[in-house]
Design a protein around this motif. Structure first.
Motif, PDB file in Angstrom:
ATOM      1  N   GLU A 199     -31.581   0.012   2.195  1.00  7.37           N
ATOM      2  CA  GLU A 199     -31.168   0.512   0.881  1.00  7.37           C
ATOM      3  C   GLU A 199     -29.777   1.144   0.958  1.00  7.37           C
ATOM      4  O   GLU A 199     -28.938   0.916   0.088  1.00  7.37           O
ATOM      5  N   ARG A 200     -29.569   1.916   2.012  1.00  4.99           N
ATOM      6  CA  ARG A 200     -28.300   2.630   2.133  1.00  4.99           C
ATOM      7  C   ARG A 200     -27.124   1.708   2.432  1.00  4.99           C
ATOM      8  O   ARG A 200     -25.975   2.027   2.124  1.00  4.99           O
ATOM      9  N   THR A 201     -27.393   0.569   3.049  1.00  2.00           N
ATOM     10  CA  THR A 201     -26.296  -0.361   3.354  1.00  2.00           C
ATOM     11  C   THR A 201     -26.087  -1.376   2.232  1.00  2.00           C
ATOM     12  O   THR A 201     -25.067  -2.072   2.216  1.00  2.00           O
ATOM     13  N   GLU A 222     -35.095   2.350   4.403  1.00  2.00           N
ATOM     14  CA  GLU A 222     -34.040   3.238   3.931  1.00  2.00           C
ATOM     15  C   GLU A 222     -32.664   2.766   4.387  1.00  2.00           C
ATOM     16  O   GLU A 222     -31.692   2.804   3.624  1.00  2.00           O
TER      17      GLU A 222
END
Lengths: 457, 457
Positions: free
Chosen positions: B119-121, B116
């Motif tokens: 994905e978020r970065t 996650e």
């Protein structure tokens, strides 16, 4: 010779134990501006870890306070001895024991200076990349304060470059922590706990440091800005561009004027630009490949222009070296200019403009002045504080440190707390954390012989 | 509901407190091969640090053992609960609180998975660069074991990439350590002390991690060698060349055969070369600039040839990704092949050939087998151990760990000691150091509620 002194002399030999008038004034202080010298009862110069162990177990037995000293270049008084205490000087434990190119590490005794380590690694293609400014500093002292310096923006501080230690506990037990391994996950990390503990937990008798490839090509760019905030906003953009600068420093106009004057340094900045400049950004780049370096210099120049620099100067080798040396001597310049203290608050780098503005406001309100420079990439703000009255200065520093902590930072980024900033540390730090730190201190040093008065009362 | 359970339920709400038959079997174990599941008396799923604090102060008051759990992907049993204990699962504390591009950090709750966070970065041009193989692993769990992985050769392990923590002490006190700052020298480094402590000192409720520029261009080279020693000798030369590989792995021929077979992976190595190969070196390179990457690939290829590789294959993107994924799954391959244990001894990298030879000798003498792969740049040797008899295996592991320590290494480079290797750790580690570690444990956790049976008895 008093009985206590005689006990220590037995361990290191009378030739290596000084007391009374034999104790040179230099042993009484480090470079802390606010810590008057204090002559220790005796100075021992051990030659081995076993001697350090015997000194510590004897000191524990007799309840004698012990302070360790490397080169005495610290800025917070952590090497300032007690008048009733023993100073252990590591000047004789100054051997580079091994340069291990296969593992890219060096194993050194604590008294080795950074200058010597640099010289000894020069021919190997490798380098120890922590440069806290003062090359006469010892590796042991650097471990004590977790020294940083300009290259930290690329290579990290001492903490990031020490892999293992041999250390002596106050009980006289000698332990080894870490080693030549890049990683380890086998119990609590004692290496990291001892680094930065300012001689209060254990005395380090051997240090294994990481070496990095010594890159052949380097360039230094100087970018004047009309606005300090713009400098600070430029910093994350330069770092995000992947140029991995090895130097990213800001120098305010007053500090630049002082260091160029003191060092008789001409950087080729026209008067017209200089007069409009509020601060400079110094960007160091390095590469193993000359063409790549040229490409990076070009890219950095463009980027600095886009980010608001009024001009960009690629300094020639001589000027670049002189500027970096002058920046490294900024402490001495501040001292010569009559600064009453120097501090090195660290904040998240995005908080630097706000913190600097607040520090100036606080200084103005106190009728004092702050000027400085700092490791812009690290958020590490070095301020010369001009405020002769000790009480006023104490209140001002308290407010400046509180402002740094409120911005998510800490009192010191690399100089340490020592004796100089202890009152502020104890007043501003979370009591639950302080209580925990005291319990950790107790776990290492139940008799409290190691550097009493440093970090804690 | 027993009274103890009711007390915990009051804190997190009955919906977030499981006991008896509600406790899923998954909560009873991590991925340790030698730690049979153990069902905890209750499982709490706190939503805030305040709830964690109340759970811990209550557990301290009642003397209830507490084990923390992230994703349960650990390999040493540090997340295996006690039957009389409380398991605190961080599955609900799984928010990415902040991606701060100016300071290049992310602030996350412990239950956030690496997948996650990646994905978020992804859209920010930055990345969290610790890849211990299992992307379902949680950041909190990684902090617990000081997880490493393949990219550590360039970016370091968890310890080198965590700047700050929020942590709850067994007393229920919530402390904050470090922050968004790259450096700090203001008291003992609690961040570093808590990292790698395997849930025995404090429970982490927030983690501030460093992000690095996400480089756009990457390449993977595969180099077969007829001799494992040659692989090991090549490693320091590649590192000294300044190519800064982000992957530098060795894979022995048996392990390569197993992972290519399991993953149906074709790498284009002709049979004739494959049959002569004793081990492979996998070299990952990355750059922000495609042309520079090409130059580095060429240089690395030449260098590998000079260093004795029988050939060098630049893998296409698909094969490269599959090989890296297969290598990341080597644990699962070993498990599927019937390995009785996996270990991750770390030694100075120059000691790898000697250590590996010694480990094979010891295994042969015990009628057992060891095969493996590892982080060659870090000296971190991952061995699948095939030795079904538990007593024989215990003796063999003892000898293998002792050989690693004699070579200047440690029992674990990144998996931790946990419950699985505790006996060996306690038998082989210096008693003075163990006594100190116990005193540190006592300073954090005087009632001994945090993960009893992990690290210590």
């Amino acid at each position: 010779m008093p009985e206590v002194t005689a006990r220590f002399a037995e361990i290191v030999g009378t030739a290596n134990l000084l007391s009374g008038t034999e104790v040179n004034e230099d042993y009484g202080h480090d470079e802390c501006l606010t810590c008057p010298p204090r002559k220790p009862a005796s100075v021992a110069k051990p030659g081995t870890a076993a001697e350090v162990a015997a000194l510590l177990s004897t000191a524990t037995e007799l309840g004698v306070p012990v302070t360790a000293r490397g080169s005495g270049s610290g800025l917070s008084g952590a090497a300032r001895p007690r008048e009733d205490g023993l100073l252990i000087s590591f000047e004789r434990m100054n051997a580079v024991l091994e340069i291990d190119t296969a593992n890219q590490v060096a194993v050194v005794q604590p008294g080795v200076t950074l200058a010597e380590l640099d010289e000894r690694t020069a021919g190997t293609g490798l380098a120890y990349t922590v440069y806290p400014g003062e090359l006469s500093a010892s590796v042991g002292g650097n471990v004590g304060t977790n020294a940083g310096g300009m290259r930290a923006v690329k290579y990290g501080v001492t903490r990031n470059n020490v892999l293992g230690l041999e250390a002596v506990l106050p009980s006289g037990e000698i332990i080894r922590t870490g080693g030549k391994n890049a990683k380890i996950s086998s119990g609590y990390d004692l290496t990291q706990l001892i680094i930065g503990s300012e001689g209060t937990l254990a005395l380090v008798t051997e240090v294994t440091v990481k070496l990095h490839p010594r890159l052949a090509h380097a360039a230094t760019l100087l970018a004047p800005f009309t606005d300090l905030d713009e400098v600070m906003r430029a910093v994350p953009r330069i770092l995000a561009a992947g140029l991995t600068p090895n130097i990213l420093e800001y120098i305010d106009n007053l500090t630049m004027a002082a260091i160029t004057y003191t060092e008789q340094l001409s950087l080729g900045v026209p008067d017209e630009i200089r007069d409009r400049t509020q601060a400079y950004l110094v960007v160091g780049l390095e590469n193993r490949d000359g063409e790549r370096l040229d490409g990076d210099v070009e890219r950095a120049g463009e980027l600095l222009g886009e980010l608001g620099a009024t001009d960009v100067y690629v300094l020639d080798g001589g000027s670049a070296r002189k500027l970096i040396e002058a920046r490294e001597k900024a402490f001495w310049t501040a001292k010569a200019a009559g600064a009453d203290d120097v501090v090195d608050v660290v904040v998240p780098r995005s908080e630097m403009p706000g913190f600097l503005a607040r520090a100036r406001e606080l200084a103005t309100a106190a009728g004092a002045g702050v000027v400085g420079c700092g490791h812009a990439g690290d958020g590490n703000v070095h301020l010369g504080v001009f405020c002769p009255d000790p009480d006023k200065r104490h209140r001002l520093l308290h407010e400046i440190f509180a402002a740094g902590m409120a911005a998510g930072g800490a009192i010191s980024g690399e100089h340490g707390i020592g004796q100089a900033k202890k009152d502020h540390f104890l007043a501003l730090e979370d009591p639950a954390k302080l209580a925990l730190l005291r319990r950790l201190k107790q776990a290492f040093d139940p008799a409290g012989i190691l550097n009493p008065g440093v970090l804690f009362d």
